[in-house]
Design a protein around this motif. Structure first.
Motif, PDB file in Angstrom:
ATOM      1  N   GLN A   4      -7.956  51.011  42.060  1.00  0.00           N
ATOM      2  CA  GLN A   4      -6.913  49.990  42.030  1.00  0.00           C
ATOM      3  C   GLN A   4      -7.064  49.190  40.747  1.00  0.00           C
ATOM      4  O   GLN A   4      -8.161  48.754  40.404  1.00  0.00           O
ATOM      5  CB  GLN A   4      -7.057  49.080  43.250  1.00  0.00           C
ATOM      6  CG  GLN A   4      -6.000  48.007  43.349  1.00  0.00           C
ATOM      7  CD  GLN A   4      -6.208  47.126  44.574  1.00  0.00           C
ATOM      8  OE1 GLN A   4      -7.231  47.176  45.242  1.00  0.00           O
ATOM      9  NE2 GLN A   4      -5.224  46.299  44.861  1.00  0.00           N
ATOM     10  N   ARG A   5      -5.951  48.966  40.059  1.00  0.00           N
ATOM     11  CA  ARG A   5      -5.953  48.175  38.825  1.00  0.00           C
ATOM     12  C   ARG A   5      -5.108  46.924  39.045  1.00  0.00           C
ATOM     13  O   ARG A   5      -3.974  47.018  39.499  1.00  0.00           O
ATOM     14  CB  ARG A   5      -5.387  48.980  37.663  1.00  0.00           C
ATOM     15  CG  ARG A   5      -6.201  50.212  37.344  1.00  0.00           C
ATOM     16  CD  ARG A   5      -5.532  51.056  36.250  1.00  0.00           C
ATOM     17  NE  ARG A   5      -6.126  52.371  36.170  1.00  0.00           N
ATOM     18  CZ  ARG A   5      -7.227  52.667  35.508  1.00  0.00           C
ATOM     19  NH1 ARG A   5      -7.863  51.718  34.846  1.00  0.00           N
ATOM     20  NH2 ARG A   5      -7.690  53.899  35.505  1.00  0.00           N
ATOM     21  N   LEU A   6      -5.673  45.769  38.726  1.00  0.00           N
ATOM     22  CA  LEU A   6      -4.967  44.498  38.858  1.00  0.00           C
ATOM     23  C   LEU A   6      -4.847  43.843  37.492  1.00  0.00           C
ATOM     24  O   LEU A   6      -5.798  43.855  36.708  1.00  0.00           O
ATOM     25  CB  LEU A   6      -5.726  43.562  39.811  1.00  0.00           C
ATOM     26  CG  LEU A   6      -6.028  44.107  41.205  1.00  0.00           C
ATOM     27  CD1 LEU A   6      -6.897  43.131  41.980  1.00  0.00           C
ATOM     28  CD2 LEU A   6      -4.740  44.401  41.953  1.00  0.00           C
ATOM     29  N   HIS A   7      -3.685  43.251  37.235  1.00  0.00           N
ATOM     30  CA  HIS A   7      -3.407  42.579  35.961  1.00  0.00           C
ATOM     31  C   HIS A   7      -3.509  43.579  34.800  1.00  0.00           C
ATOM     32  O   HIS A   7      -4.272  43.399  33.862  1.00  0.00           O
ATOM     33  CB  HIS A   7      -4.339  41.392  35.733  1.00  0.00           C
ATOM     34  CG  HIS A   7      -4.342  40.407  36.861  1.00  0.00           C
ATOM     35  ND1 HIS A   7      -5.262  39.402  36.927  1.00  0.00           N
ATOM     36  CD2 HIS A   7      -3.569  40.269  37.957  1.00  0.00           C
ATOM     37  CE1 HIS A   7      -5.059  38.685  38.023  1.00  0.00           C
ATOM     38  NE2 HIS A   7      -4.016  39.201  38.659  1.00  0.00           N
ATOM     39  N   VAL A   8      -2.710  44.629  34.914  1.00  0.00           N
ATOM     40  CA  VAL A   8      -2.698  45.705  33.925  1.00  0.00           C
ATOM     41  C   VAL A   8      -1.923  45.268  32.692  1.00  0.00           C
ATOM     42  O   VAL A   8      -0.809  44.766  32.803  1.00  0.00           O
ATOM     43  CB  VAL A   8      -2.077  46.985  34.526  1.00  0.00           C
ATOM     44  CG1 VAL A   8      -2.010  48.094  33.487  1.00  0.00           C
ATOM     45  CG2 VAL A   8      -2.846  47.418  35.758  1.00  0.00           C
ATOM     46  N   GLY A   9      -2.518  45.451  31.533  1.00  0.00           N
ATOM     47  CA  GLY A   9      -1.858  45.138  30.272  1.00  0.00           C
ATOM     48  C   GLY A   9      -1.724  46.390  29.429  1.00  0.00           C
ATOM     49  O   GLY A   9      -2.210  47.463  29.811  1.00  0.00           O
ATOM     50  N   ARG A  11      -3.166  47.104  26.637  1.00  0.00           N
ATOM     51  CA  ARG A  11      -4.421  47.512  26.008  1.00  0.00           C
ATOM     52  C   ARG A  11      -5.569  47.620  27.003  1.00  0.00           C
ATOM     53  O   ARG A  11      -6.474  48.428  26.837  1.00  0.00           O
ATOM     54  CB  ARG A  11      -4.801  46.523  24.903  1.00  0.00           C
ATOM     55  CG  ARG A  11      -6.092  46.895  24.199  1.00  0.00           C
ATOM     56  CD  ARG A  11      -6.299  46.144  22.906  1.00  0.00           C
ATOM     57  NE  ARG A  11      -5.320  46.616  21.937  1.00  0.00           N
ATOM     58  CZ  ARG A  11      -4.619  45.828  21.137  1.00  0.00           C
ATOM     59  NH1 ARG A  11      -4.796  44.528  21.174  1.00  0.00           N
ATOM     60  NH2 ARG A  11      -3.746  46.326  20.295  1.00  0.00           N
ATOM     61  N   MET A  12      -5.558  46.756  28.019  1.00  0.00           N
ATOM     62  CA  MET A  12      -6.647  46.767  28.997  1.00  0.00           C
ATOM     63  C   MET A  12      -6.184  46.188  30.319  1.00  0.00           C
ATOM     64  O   MET A  12      -5.162  45.512  30.384  1.00  0.00           O
ATOM     65  CB  MET A  12      -7.860  45.989  28.478  1.00  0.00           C
ATOM     66  CG  MET A  12      -7.667  44.483  28.489  1.00  0.00           C
ATOM     67  SD  MET A  12      -9.082  43.586  27.849  1.00  0.00           S
ATOM     68  CE  MET A  12      -8.687  43.580  26.115  1.00  0.00           C
ATOM     69  N   ARG A  25     -12.951  42.866  33.103  1.00  0.00           N
ATOM     70  CA  ARG A  25     -12.948  43.041  31.649  1.00  0.00           C
ATOM     71  C   ARG A  25     -13.907  42.038  31.019  1.00  0.00           C
ATOM     72  O   ARG A  25     -14.291  41.051  31.638  1.00  0.00           O
ATOM     73  CB  ARG A  25     -11.543  42.837  31.089  1.00  0.00           C
ATOM     74  CG  ARG A  25     -11.084  41.375  31.155  1.00  0.00           C
ATOM     75  CD  ARG A  25      -9.762  41.201  30.417  1.00  0.00           C
ATOM     76  NE  ARG A  25      -9.239  39.866  30.581  1.00  0.00           N
ATOM     77  CZ  ARG A  25      -9.531  38.818  29.799  1.00  0.00           C
ATOM     78  NH1 ARG A  25     -10.376  38.960  28.793  1.00  0.00           N
ATOM     79  NH2 ARG A  25      -8.995  37.640  30.030  1.00  0.00           N
ATOM     80  N   GLY A  26     -14.270  42.255  29.772  1.00  0.00           N
ATOM     81  CA  GLY A  26     -15.057  41.270  29.051  1.00  0.00           C
ATOM     82  C   GLY A  26     -14.215  40.021  28.835  1.00  0.00           C
ATOM     83  O   GLY A  26     -13.048  40.109  28.437  1.00  0.00           O
ATOM     84  N   LEU A  27     -14.786  38.867  29.127  1.00  0.00           N
ATOM     85  CA  LEU A  27     -14.046  37.600  29.044  1.00  0.00           C
ATOM     86  C   LEU A  27     -14.579  36.740  27.911  1.00  0.00           C
ATOM     87  O   LEU A  27     -15.792  36.580  27.757  1.00  0.00           O
ATOM     88  CB  LEU A  27     -14.160  36.837  30.364  1.00  0.00           C
ATOM     89  CG  LEU A  27     -13.498  37.536  31.546  1.00  0.00           C
ATOM     90  CD1 LEU A  27     -14.072  37.053  32.847  1.00  0.00           C
ATOM     91  CD2 LEU A  27     -12.007  37.307  31.507  1.00  0.00           C
TER      92      LEU A  27
END
Length: 116
Positions: A4-9, A11-12, A25-27
């Motif tokens: 599951q992918r949440l907040h898909v952009g 690039r990442m 992701r790295g924040l």
């Protein structure tokens, strides 16, 4: 297992969930970029709390953390904020590395993996 992918952009993706494992992701700091390492660390850890909640988990279930600092000599400043944030007895495995970050105003980047 499902992925599951949440907040898909473009690039990442901010959050990927595979089974019962949550990858963030790295924040880096946005509001406090250019401010102190302590301020940037505080902002990032609050964002980690928020994203983990979106994924249905929390910092007590952290598995792993990777921290990149623009200057490793500032690790004590970061550790003071980190140590106050983590759950005693539930600290993740962790690596802390010096690295060039994307922009002179950024002092830290943090990436975590947690269980649900």
């Amino acid at each position: 297992m499902t992925l599951q992918r949440l907040h898909v952009g473009p690039r990442m993706t901010e959050i990927v969930i595979h089974g019962d494992t949550v990858y963030l992701r790295g924040l880096t700091a946005e509001e406090t970029a250019g401010q102190s390492l302590a301020a940037q660390t505080t902002e990032i850890l609050a964002e980690i709390d928020r994203l983990l909640a979106v994924a249905g988990t929390d910092k007590s279930k952290l598995i792993s953390a990777t921290i990149w600092l623009s200057d490793i000599r500032t690790v004590d400043e970061m550790n003071a904020v980190w140590d106050a944030w983590v759950v005693p007895g539930a600290t993740p495995v962790r690596a802390c590395i010096e690295a060039l970050l994307q922009g002179a105003d950024l002092k830290i980047e943090i990436k975590v993996i947690a269980a649900r």
